[in-house]
Write a protein that holds these residues in place. Structure first.
Motif, PDB file in Angstrom:
ATOM      1  N   LEU A  40      -5.992   5.611   0.649  1.00  0.00           N
ATOM      2  CA  LEU A  40      -4.981   4.567   0.820  1.00  0.00           C
ATOM      3  C   LEU A  40      -4.226   4.754   2.130  1.00  0.00           C
ATOM      4  CD1 LEU A  40      -3.598   4.371  -2.835  1.00  0.00           C
ATOM      5  CD2 LEU A  40      -5.054   2.710  -1.678  1.00  0.00           C
ATOM      6  N   ILE A  92       0.823  -1.214   0.000  1.00  0.00           N
ATOM      7  CA  ILE A  92       0.000   0.000   0.000  1.00  0.00           C
ATOM      8  C   ILE A  92       0.857   1.263   0.000  1.00  0.00           C
ATOM      9  CG2 ILE A  92      -1.647   1.380   1.332  1.00  0.00           C
ATOM     10  CD1 ILE A  92      -3.046  -1.205   2.127  1.00  0.00           C
ATOM     11  N   SER A 147      -3.583  -1.403  -9.788  1.00  0.00           N
ATOM     12  CA  SER A 147      -2.798  -2.496  -9.202  1.00  0.00           C
ATOM     13  C   SER A 147      -3.288  -2.863  -7.802  1.00  0.00           C
ATOM     14  CB  SER A 147      -1.318  -2.092  -9.121  1.00  0.00           C
ATOM     15  OG  SER A 147      -1.105  -1.109  -8.120  1.00  0.00           O
ATOM     16  N   TYR A 148      -4.074  -1.972  -7.189  1.00  0.00           N
ATOM     17  CA  TYR A 148      -4.560  -2.242  -5.834  1.00  0.00           C
ATOM     18  C   TYR A 148      -5.682  -3.290  -5.800  1.00  0.00           C
ATOM     19  CZ  TYR A 148      -1.687   1.376  -3.722  1.00  0.00           C
ATOM     20  OH  TYR A 148      -0.612   2.110  -3.274  1.00  0.00           O
ATOM     21  N   TYR A 193      -1.107   2.587 -11.552  1.00  0.00           N
ATOM     22  CA  TYR A 193      -0.846   2.477 -10.122  1.00  0.00           C
ATOM     23  C   TYR A 193      -2.085   2.071  -9.327  1.00  0.00           C
ATOM     24  CZ  TYR A 193       3.548   4.956 -11.102  1.00  0.00           C
ATOM     25  OH  TYR A 193       4.773   5.320 -11.582  1.00  0.00           O
ATOM     26  N   ILE A 200     -10.019   0.766  -0.214  1.00  0.00           N
ATOM     27  CA  ILE A 200      -9.205   0.598  -1.420  1.00  0.00           C
ATOM     28  C   ILE A 200     -10.073   0.609  -2.672  1.00  0.00           C
ATOM     29  CG2 ILE A 200      -7.702  -1.010  -2.667  1.00  0.00           C
ATOM     30  CD1 ILE A 200      -6.341  -1.627  -0.095  1.00  0.00           C
ATOM     31  N   GLN A 235       2.722  -6.403  -7.518  1.00  0.00           N
ATOM     32  CA  GLN A 235       1.863  -5.228  -7.648  1.00  0.00           C
ATOM     33  C   GLN A 235       2.535  -4.147  -8.488  1.00  0.00           C
ATOM     34  OE1 GLN A 235       0.502  -3.551  -3.938  1.00  0.00           O
ATOM     35  NE2 GLN A 235      -0.652  -1.927  -4.949  1.00  0.00           N
ATOM     36  N   ILE A 258      -9.687   3.207  -5.827  1.00  0.00           N
ATOM     37  CA  ILE A 258      -9.534   2.783  -7.223  1.00  0.00           C
ATOM     38  C   ILE A 258     -10.511   3.526  -8.134  1.00  0.00           C
ATOM     39  CG2 ILE A 258      -9.836   0.833  -8.813  1.00  0.00           C
ATOM     40  CD1 ILE A 258      -8.818  -0.989  -6.528  1.00  0.00           C
ATOM     41  N   CYS A 307      -5.855   3.347   5.153  1.00  0.00           N
ATOM     42  CA  CYS A 307      -5.731   1.895   5.322  1.00  0.00           C
ATOM     43  C   CYS A 307      -4.721   1.544   6.408  1.00  0.00           C
ATOM     44  CB  CYS A 307      -5.326   1.237   4.005  1.00  0.00           C
ATOM     45  SG  CYS A 307      -6.624   1.234   2.756  1.00  0.00           S
ATOM     46  N   VAL A 364      -4.438  -6.041  -3.817  1.00  0.00           N
ATOM     47  CA  VAL A 364      -4.578  -5.843  -2.369  1.00  0.00           C
ATOM     48  C   VAL A 364      -5.990  -6.202  -1.913  1.00  0.00           C
ATOM     49  CG1 VAL A 364      -4.424  -4.165  -0.499  1.00  0.00           C
ATOM     50  CG2 VAL A 364      -2.797  -4.056  -2.402  1.00  0.00           C
TER      51      VAL A 364
END
Length: 453
Positions: A356, A255, A415-416, A412, A321, A403, A325, A359, A419
């Motif tokens: 983020l 993260i 890619s979460y 970027y 998350i 990731q 996104i 988190c 997660v």
């Protein structure tokens, strides 16, 4: 009266041991969190290298996890900690050496680019530091769990130690960001030498402190040779917890790691002034929130179960998350930043970055919760299980590297989704996988004596 007199030194000794473990927890974060910001320096020279130093640091867990657990059984907590610190000093020395060796000597080619000898030395230093933090982790987690008597109290001590870990993690990227400032073609490891020297000094001090502190040894109990009829792999909730640790460390590191790259990329983030320093400051807020979360958890863990905490934070993490996104990058928010030129200021960053960062509150309690649930009911198998967990911390190198590769292909923030998938597994583990269904396996010390005879 004699009973009270006897219990006081014992309590005092336990308190000293607890404080010592908290200190080691802080050192783990300090060394580990040097890798990601250092990656911004090397990424300027090798565009593929951002997470490679981090990967080398965590790759060491794969090789050292089980041996560290065995060391814990053979030589005890104190000697394992001393050996780990000595190894850490050598690893930091190699990273210092990488800044002093010229980068003109080519070693081999990667993706059409020649890799220089000084980078190889740096990676070796990161790998050896990984041995150090793996061994320290193997010591501090079961030690705090044992000092707390397991259960909620054991988790409470682990969370408090995690608060010290988060404090060090908060300061590390901030300090590196201050020392580096804006990354240019001339930025090199020499710019962060003061931080490396500080780290080496702290390690030397820690070695001396551990040398003189009495650390209780829970594994011995007068039994020299033991035949164990089972292993930690015999417990379903432990096996699933091992997978959970692998994913969790990937979440915790991925993260903020990818967030630093995202915010440092002016084209992607829209930050055009001191982007690297801003990224370091924003990442520091993530670790600061982890500190806050662990402090809260250390207070409530005596009453709120590890399972309930893990369910809550996994679900909230998924929501945060997914929102990050889907939010458009045009939505901005002010967050604290620091640069050498301007000092502390407020910078406009994408709203997704703020989500983020939040988190950090979720990831703050996951390590202690997973570890506590996974070793519950293991008894004499706890030390060996700790080594297995440390081996799986390699997820903090593997998953962020995957990731980063995904980020290079689809962006970027996209890619979460990786997660999100890992958080979904942790939610499953909290609900179902963490329940001990192997209560018929003997785990008491008396069983060891019988088997030994």
């Amino acid at each position: 009266m004699s009973t009270n007199t006897a219990s006081q030194p014992k309590t005092k000794g336990a308190n000293i041991a607890i404080v010592t473990m908290f200190f080691l927890f802080a050192m783990i974060a300090f060394v580990t969190n040097l890798a990601a910001p250092f990656g911004t320096i090397w990424k300027n020279q090798y565009d593929w290298s951002g997470m490679v130093g981090n990967m080398m640091n965590f790759l060491a867990y794969l090789f050292m996890g089980i041996p560290a657990g065995n060391l814990l059984v053979k030589i005890g907590y104190k000697k394992t900690a001393l050996l780990a610190i000595a190894i850490g000093i050598f690893g930091l020395f190699l990273q210092v050496l990488s800044s002093q060796v010229g980068g003109e000597t080519d070693v081999f080619a990667v993706g059409g680019n020649m890799v220089h000898f000084n980078y190889i030395i740096y990676l070796a230093g990161a790998f050896i530091c990984g041995f150090c933090v793996c061994m320290l982790n193997t010591v501090v987690n079961p030690m705090l769990n044992n000092l707390g008597g397991g259960g909620n109290r054991g988790n409470q001590l682990i969370q408090t130690g995690g608060s010290c870990n988060s404090l060090a993690a908060t300061l590390t990227p901030l300090l590196v960001g201050i020392l580096i400032g804006q990354v240019t073609q001339s930025t090199a490891m020499t710019d962060v030498l003061p931080l490396l020297f500080i780290a080496m000094g702290v390690f030397v001090l820690a070695f001396l402190v551990i040398w003189f502190v009495n650390i209780p040894e829970y594994q011995q109990n007068g039994v020299k040779k033991v035949k164990m009829s089972h292993s930690p792999w015999s417990f379903r909730h432990t096996v699933l917890g091992v997978i959970g640790i692998f994913f969790y460390v990937g979440i915790e590191v991925g993260i903020p790691g990818i967030l630093i790259f995202y915010l440092s990329d002016s084209e992607a983030s829209g930050i055009t002034v001191n982007a690297t320093a801003v990224a370091g400051a924003v990442a520091a807020v993530y670790w600061l929130l982890m500190l806050c979360g662990r402090l809260v958890s250390s207070v409530i863990s005596g009453k709120v179960s590890s399972r309930a905490q893990l369910i809550t934070v996994s679900a909230v993490g998924i929501l945060l998350i997914m929102a990050a996104i889907f939010l458009p990058s045009s939505l901005r928010i002010s967050m604290p930043a620091y640069s050498v030129e301007d000092g502390f200021s407020m910078a406009q960053v994408p709203m997704s970055a703020a989500l983020l960062v939040l988190c950090g509150l979720c990831t703050s309690v996951m390590w202690g919760g997973i570890f506590n649930l996974a070793v519950e009911g293991l008894g004499k198998y706890t030390a060996k299980a700790s080594g297995i967990f440390m081996m799986m911390v390699v997820g903090g190198g593997v998953m962020p590297l995957i990731q980063e590769a995904i980020a290079g292909k689809i962006g970027y923030l996209a890619s979460y989704w990786l997660v999100v998938a890992m958080l979904a597994y942790l939610l499953f583990y909290a609900f179902i996988g963490s329940r001990n269904v192997n209560t018929d396996i003997p785990v008491g010390e008396e069983e060891e004596v019988e088997n030994a005879l």
